[in-house]
Design a protein around this motif. Structure first.
Motif, mmCIF file in Angstrom:
data_model
loop_
_atom_site.group_PDB
_atom_site.id
_atom_site.type_symbol
_atom_site.label_atom_id
_atom_site.label_comp_id
_atom_site.label_asym_id
_atom_site.label_seq_id
_atom_site.Cartn_x
_atom_site.Cartn_y
_atom_site.Cartn_z
ATOM 1 N N THR A 20 0.847 -1.182 0.000
ATOM 2 C CA THR A 20 0.000 0.000 0.000
ATOM 3 C C THR A 20 0.888 1.240 0.000
ATOM 4 O O THR A 20 2.118 1.119 -0.062
ATOM 5 C CB THR A 20 -0.949 -0.006 1.225
ATOM 6 O OG1 THR A 20 -1.882 1.055 1.100
ATOM 7 C CG2 THR A 20 -0.184 0.106 2.525
ATOM 8 N N TRP A 91 -6.891 -5.167 5.503
ATOM 9 C CA TRP A 91 -7.761 -4.595 4.466
ATOM 10 C C TRP A 91 -8.592 -3.456 5.022
ATOM 11 O O TRP A 91 -8.847 -2.475 4.336
ATOM 12 C CB TRP A 91 -8.652 -5.664 3.836
ATOM 13 C CG TRP A 91 -8.041 -6.235 2.608
ATOM 14 C CD1 TRP A 91 -7.547 -7.496 2.445
ATOM 15 C CD2 TRP A 91 -7.808 -5.560 1.366
ATOM 16 N NE1 TRP A 91 -7.025 -7.636 1.184
ATOM 17 C CE2 TRP A 91 -7.179 -6.471 0.498
ATOM 18 C CE3 TRP A 91 -8.061 -4.274 0.908
ATOM 19 C CZ2 TRP A 91 -6.807 -6.140 -0.805
ATOM 20 C CZ3 TRP A 91 -7.692 -3.947 -0.390
ATOM 21 C CH2 TRP A 91 -7.077 -4.869 -1.228
ATOM 22 N N GLN A 92 -9.021 -3.555 6.259
ATOM 23 C CA GLN A 92 -9.787 -2.464 6.873
ATOM 24 C C GLN A 92 -8.926 -1.208 6.963
ATOM 25 O O GLN A 92 -9.380 -0.107 6.655
ATOM 26 C CB GLN A 92 -10.273 -2.879 8.255
ATOM 27 C CG GLN A 92 -11.076 -1.815 8.964
ATOM 28 C CD GLN A 92 -11.537 -2.276 10.331
ATOM 29 O OE1 GLN A 92 -11.639 -3.470 10.594
ATOM 30 N NE2 GLN A 92 -11.811 -1.337 11.203
ATOM 31 N N ARG A 95 -8.415 0.088 3.315
ATOM 32 C CA ARG A 95 -9.665 0.692 2.800
ATOM 33 C C ARG A 95 -9.883 2.078 3.386
ATOM 34 O O ARG A 95 -10.323 2.992 2.685
ATOM 35 C CB ARG A 95 -10.862 -0.192 3.146
ATOM 36 C CG ARG A 95 -11.178 -1.244 2.147
ATOM 37 C CD ARG A 95 -12.562 -1.836 2.388
ATOM 38 N NE ARG A 95 -12.737 -2.337 3.731
ATOM 39 C CZ ARG A 95 -12.507 -3.585 4.120
ATOM 40 N NH1 ARG A 95 -12.076 -4.469 3.256
ATOM 41 N NH2 ARG A 95 -12.696 -3.949 5.365
ATOM 42 N N ASP A 99 -7.545 5.936 -1.197
ATOM 43 C CA ASP A 99 -8.655 6.186 -2.111
ATOM 44 C C ASP A 99 -8.732 5.078 -3.152
ATOM 45 O O ASP A 99 -7.722 4.707 -3.747
ATOM 46 C CB ASP A 99 -8.468 7.529 -2.836
ATOM 47 C CG ASP A 99 -8.609 8.713 -1.895
ATOM 48 O OD1 ASP A 99 -9.258 8.560 -0.840
ATOM 49 O OD2 ASP A 99 -8.062 9.784 -2.220
ATOM 50 N N ALA A 101 -9.366 1.912 -2.676
ATOM 51 C CA ALA A 101 -9.067 0.555 -2.206
ATOM 52 C C ALA A 101 -10.327 -0.295 -2.129
ATOM 53 O O ALA A 101 -10.304 -1.476 -2.470
ATOM 54 C CB ALA A 101 -8.374 0.595 -0.843
ATOM 55 N N ALA A 102 -11.444 0.296 -1.717
ATOM 56 C CA ALA A 102 -12.695 -0.467 -1.625
ATOM 57 C C ALA A 102 -13.133 -0.909 -3.013
ATOM 58 O O ALA A 102 -13.608 -2.031 -3.198
ATOM 59 C CB ALA A 102 -13.780 0.367 -0.951
ATOM 60 N N ARG A 103 -12.962 -0.048 -4.025
ATOM 61 C CA ARG A 103 -13.337 -0.420 -5.402
ATOM 62 C C ARG A 103 -12.456 -1.553 -5.907
ATOM 63 O O ARG A 103 -12.922 -2.474 -6.564
ATOM 64 C CB ARG A 103 -13.226 0.795 -6.324
ATOM 65 C CG ARG A 103 -14.292 1.837 -6.065
ATOM 66 C CD ARG A 103 -14.350 2.889 -7.167
ATOM 67 N NE ARG A 103 -13.073 3.485 -7.475
ATOM 68 C CZ ARG A 103 -12.545 4.545 -6.860
ATOM 69 N NH1 ARG A 103 -13.196 5.113 -5.872
ATOM 70 N NH2 ARG A 103 -11.384 5.032 -7.214
ATOM 71 N N GLU A 105 -10.986 -3.846 -4.070
ATOM 72 C CA GLU A 105 -11.412 -5.065 -3.370
ATOM 73 C C GLU A 105 -12.692 -5.606 -3.993
ATOM 74 O O GLU A 105 -12.818 -6.815 -4.200
ATOM 75 C CB GLU A 105 -11.618 -4.779 -1.891
ATOM 76 C CG GLU A 105 -11.970 -6.029 -1.100
ATOM 77 C CD GLU A 105 -12.159 -5.755 0.377
ATOM 78 O OE1 GLU A 105 -11.974 -6.699 1.150
ATOM 79 O OE2 GLU A 105 -12.496 -4.615 0.748
ATOM 80 N N ASP A 106 -13.652 -4.721 -4.319
ATOM 81 C CA ASP A 106 -14.892 -5.164 -4.962
ATOM 82 C C ASP A 106 -14.607 -5.834 -6.301
ATOM 83 O O ASP A 106 -15.199 -6.861 -6.635
ATOM 84 C CB ASP A 106 -15.848 -3.985 -5.169
ATOM 85 C CG ASP A 106 -16.444 -3.480 -3.862
ATOM 86 O OD1 ASP A 106 -16.401 -4.231 -2.860
ATOM 87 O OD2 ASP A 106 -16.934 -2.339 -3.859
#
Length: 120
Positions: A20, A91-92, A95, A99, A101-103, A105-106
């Motif tokens: 990261t 991951w939490q 995320r 900016d 990171a959630a996308r 992961e999805d």
């Protein structure tokens, strides 16, 4: 013995690392400085700062979704590895601080589901 087996034998890491890059605060006593977090695992992280780090120092790492006591375990130049006092969800932490990171992961989860679905 294969290269992979040899590497596994000498790798003392207990947790998978997730690469990261985000800024955090490193607090040592009364001093506070901005550092770059280069990877995160459940048990620790990699930090970068131009002034380096002192091995064995107990510090506090603060960023979004993390405020954790840790100990500097190794240091080389402007990098160090630190061990958290308690386990975290890497991951939490990523995320909350990176900016997009959630996308990512999805997308990874969607790709994994697509590979698991039978073809017709």
């Amino acid at each position: 013995m294969t290269i992979t087996e040899l590497a596994a034998r000498f790798d003392r890491r207990r947790h998978a690392r997730f690469v990261t890059a985000f800024e955090a605060e490193l607090i040592e006593g009364e001093d506070c400085r901005k550092v770059i977090v280069g990877d995160v695992s459940a048990g620790g992280c990699l930090l970068e700062h131009r002034d380096g780090f002192r091995i064995g120092t107990t510090v506090r790492l603060k960023a979004k979704d993390i405020d954790m006591e840790a100990r500097i375990m190794w240091s080389r130049g402007d990098l160090c590895g630190m061990r958290f006092a308690q386990s975290v969800d890497p991951w939490q932490v990523i995320r909350a601080n990176v900016d997009g990171a959630a996308r990512i992961e999805d997308m990874m989860n969607k790709a994994a589901r697509l590979r698991l679905e039978p073809t017709r």
